[in-house]
Write a protein that holds these residues in place. Structure first.
Motif, mmCIF file in Angstrom:
data_model
loop_
_atom_site.group_PDB
_atom_site.id
_atom_site.type_symbol
_atom_site.label_atom_id
_atom_site.label_comp_id
_atom_site.label_asym_id
_atom_site.label_seq_id
_atom_site.Cartn_x
_atom_site.Cartn_y
_atom_site.Cartn_z
ATOM 1 N N ILE A 3 12.819 0.368 -3.850
ATOM 2 C CA ILE A 3 12.345 1.702 -3.516
ATOM 3 C C ILE A 3 10.936 1.627 -2.928
ATOM 4 N N LEU A 4 10.268 0.489 -3.170
ATOM 5 C CA LEU A 4 8.919 0.272 -2.667
ATOM 6 C C LEU A 4 8.731 -1.201 -2.351
ATOM 7 N N SER A 5 8.163 -1.479 -1.180
ATOM 8 C CA SER A 5 7.844 -2.849 -0.799
ATOM 9 C C SER A 5 6.489 -2.864 -0.096
ATOM 10 N N VAL A 6 5.583 -3.645 -0.619
ATOM 11 C CA VAL A 6 4.265 -3.847 -0.017
ATOM 12 C C VAL A 6 4.177 -5.314 0.379
ATOM 13 N N GLN A 7 3.954 -5.570 1.680
ATOM 14 C CA GLN A 7 3.950 -6.942 2.159
ATOM 15 C C GLN A 7 2.687 -7.237 2.961
ATOM 16 N N HIS A 8 1.922 -8.200 2.467
ATOM 17 C CA HIS A 8 0.750 -8.738 3.181
ATOM 18 C C HIS A 8 -0.271 -7.651 3.540
ATOM 19 N N LEU A 9 -0.469 -6.706 2.637
ATOM 20 C CA LEU A 9 -1.426 -5.625 2.862
ATOM 21 C C LEU A 9 -2.855 -6.168 2.824
ATOM 22 N N SER A 10 -3.649 -5.782 3.813
ATOM 23 C CA SER A 10 -5.058 -6.188 3.832
ATOM 24 C C SER A 10 -5.930 -5.014 4.245
ATOM 25 N N LYS A 11 -7.130 -5.011 3.733
ATOM 26 C CA LYS A 11 -8.108 -3.979 4.060
ATOM 27 C C LYS A 11 -9.501 -4.581 3.904
ATOM 28 N N HIS A 12 -10.313 -4.455 4.958
ATOM 29 C CA HIS A 12 -11.658 -5.041 4.932
ATOM 30 C C HIS A 12 -12.727 -3.969 4.795
ATOM 31 N N TYR A 13 -13.621 -4.174 3.854
ATOM 32 C CA TYR A 13 -14.856 -3.409 3.732
ATOM 33 C C TYR A 13 -16.014 -4.413 3.777
ATOM 34 N N PRO A 14 -17.217 -3.963 4.073
ATOM 35 C CA PRO A 14 -18.344 -4.901 4.136
ATOM 36 C C PRO A 14 -18.522 -5.747 2.880
ATOM 37 N N LYS A 15 -18.254 -5.194 1.711
ATOM 38 C CA LYS A 15 -18.471 -5.935 0.471
ATOM 39 C C LYS A 15 -17.200 -6.135 -0.352
ATOM 40 N N PHE A 16 -16.034 -5.869 0.246
ATOM 41 C CA PHE A 16 -14.783 -6.020 -0.508
ATOM 42 C C PHE A 16 -13.619 -6.179 0.451
ATOM 43 N N ASP A 17 -12.648 -6.997 0.052
ATOM 44 C CA ASP A 17 -11.440 -7.188 0.858
ATOM 45 C C ASP A 17 -10.200 -7.171 -0.020
ATOM 46 N N LEU A 18 -9.173 -6.446 0.446
ATOM 47 C CA LEU A 18 -7.828 -6.653 -0.075
ATOM 48 C C LEU A 18 -7.262 -7.833 0.685
ATOM 49 N N LYS A 19 -6.709 -8.811 -0.031
ATOM 50 C CA LYS A 19 -6.294 -10.057 0.594
ATOM 51 C C LYS A 19 -4.800 -10.283 0.406
ATOM 52 N N ASP A 20 -4.009 -10.015 1.421
ATOM 53 C CA ASP A 20 -2.591 -10.385 1.425
ATOM 54 C C ASP A 20 -1.853 -9.860 0.193
ATOM 55 N N VAL A 21 -2.004 -8.571 -0.081
ATOM 56 C CA VAL A 21 -1.399 -7.953 -1.267
ATOM 57 C C VAL A 21 0.095 -7.717 -1.032
ATOM 58 N N SER A 22 0.923 -8.296 -1.885
ATOM 59 C CA SER A 22 2.378 -8.143 -1.757
ATOM 60 C C SER A 22 3.011 -7.935 -3.130
ATOM 61 N N PHE A 23 3.901 -6.966 -3.224
ATOM 62 C CA PHE A 23 4.716 -6.748 -4.423
ATOM 63 C C PHE A 23 5.811 -5.757 -4.065
ATOM 64 N N SER A 24 6.815 -5.648 -4.923
ATOM 65 C CA SER A 24 7.909 -4.706 -4.665
ATOM 66 C C SER A 24 8.421 -4.152 -5.985
ATOM 67 N N LEU A 25 9.110 -3.016 -5.882
ATOM 68 C CA LEU A 25 9.634 -2.314 -7.054
ATOM 69 C C LEU A 25 11.020 -1.777 -6.731
ATOM 70 N N GLU A 26 11.952 -1.988 -7.642
ATOM 71 C CA GLU A 26 13.318 -1.485 -7.447
ATOM 72 C C GLU A 26 13.496 -0.130 -8.120
ATOM 73 N N LYS A 27 14.593 0.532 -7.792
ATOM 74 C CA LYS A 27 14.911 1.830 -8.383
ATOM 75 C C LYS A 27 15.100 1.707 -9.895
ATOM 76 N N GLY A 28 14.657 2.737 -10.611
ATOM 77 C CA GLY A 28 14.933 2.827 -12.030
ATOM 78 C C GLY A 28 13.938 2.121 -12.932
ATOM 79 N N TYR A 29 12.753 1.804 -12.413
ATOM 80 C CA TYR A 29 11.787 1.050 -13.214
ATOM 81 C C TYR A 29 10.381 1.642 -13.124
ATOM 82 N N ILE A 30 9.568 1.252 -14.111
ATOM 83 C CA ILE A 30 8.150 1.610 -14.135
ATOM 84 C C ILE A 30 7.334 0.338 -13.945
ATOM 85 N N MET A 31 6.431 0.382 -12.980
ATOM 86 C CA MET A 31 5.534 -0.745 -12.759
ATOM 87 C C MET A 31 4.105 -0.325 -13.076
#
Length: 284
Positions: A3-31
């Motif tokens: 129901i949700l897939s996050v693949q290789h998400l990145s975001k740059h700020y001057p003092k912080f970076d999201l680095k290759d964030v990946s995870f997924s979630l199937e129907k019927g669950y709590i993450m």
């Protein structure tokens, strides 16, 4: 089905970076989405929802690419970032009337059910509500249009233990048909030990773990030993703390050896967070 897939998400700020964030979630669950303050939880959620511009990666929700189908997806998800603080002097009834116009599947019977369940008065204004009640009202808005996926940032923050427990029961009810799921960030790890099926752990903008809660907890052990035992073990420890009687530390279960002769305990999610945060601090 995912129901949700996050693949290789990145975001740059001057003092912080999201680095290759990946995870997924199937129907019927709590993450549960955990990490220390500033680890990247809120930045990840906002990047997923297009509230801040991501620098890379792909997001899929309900089987649709978010960039291509953002408006359609947002008809079927509920999201919450803290309590309702906008229109602080406007009656709740008026705010609800505005919000319901944006959703094709808004259901007044669901709205009224949760308003009653949370003992919310439509004649009140957000400025007259406690922080916990503002969070509850924000949840009502997220739940009232038959959402299939809830993305919640610190939904239990500011609630007393009884209110938090009631909210966790609501989350379980929400997913029990097997067709809906919840991703929620929190620093109250005891809540996740009660209700989460999966844990995604982020630290310093990187995903450390993303797997079932039980697998995660089984994957680590707390160990205690004498000061003399620390040196040969140091390379295998995630991090350690020295004290007058020796040391305590976190180690991956697979890295334990019977010859170590250590006192061994099962960790909590909080223990895992604390030792990984200590490791990150040492590496900075």
């Amino acid at each position: 089905m995912e129901i949700l897939s996050v693949q290789h998400l990145s975001k740059h700020y001057p003092k912080f970076d999201l680095k290759d964030v990946s995870f997924s979630l199937e129907k019927g669950y709590i993450m549960g989405f955990i990490g220390s303050n500033g680890a990247g939880k809120t930045t990840t959620l906002k990047s997923m929802l297009g509230l801040v511009h991501k620098d890379g990666g792909t997001i899929s929700m309900l089987g649709m690419d978010f960039d291509q189908h953002e408006l359609e997806i947002k008809q079927h998800i509920g999201f919450m970032f803290g309590g309702v603080d906008y229109y602080a002097k406007t009656k709740i009834r008026t705010i609800s009337d505005v919000v319901r116009r944006f959703y094709r599947e808004w259901d007044d019977s669901i709205y009224q059910k949760y308003m009653k369940r949370f003992a919310l008065d439509e004649n009140k204004r957000p400025s007259e509500l406690s922080s916990g009640m503002r969070i509850k009202y924000s949840l009502v808005l997220a739940l009232s249009h038959r959402a299939k996926l809830l993305l919640l940032d610190e939904p239990t923050s500011g609630l007393d233990p009884v209110a938090r427990d009631n909210l966790l029961e609501l989350f379980q009810e929400f997913i029990e048909d097997g067709e809906r799921s919840i991703l929620f960030s929190t620093h109250i790890t005891s809540d996740l030990e009660k209700c989460a099926d999966f844990i995604t752990y982020i630290e310093n903008g990187r995903i450390i773990e993303s797997r079932t809660k039980d697998d995660l907890l089984q994957g680590y052990r707390l160990v205690k030993g004498t000061s003399e035992q620390l040196a040969p073990l140091q390379a295998r420890l995630i991090a350690s703390k020295s004290h007058a009687y020796g040391f305590s530390g976190l180690i991956k279960t697979a890295d334990l050896e019977s010859a170590d002769h250590l006192e061994i305990e099962e960790p909590s999610l909080e223990d895992i967070m604390i030792y990984y945060a200590k490791k990150e601090g040492l590496n900075e």
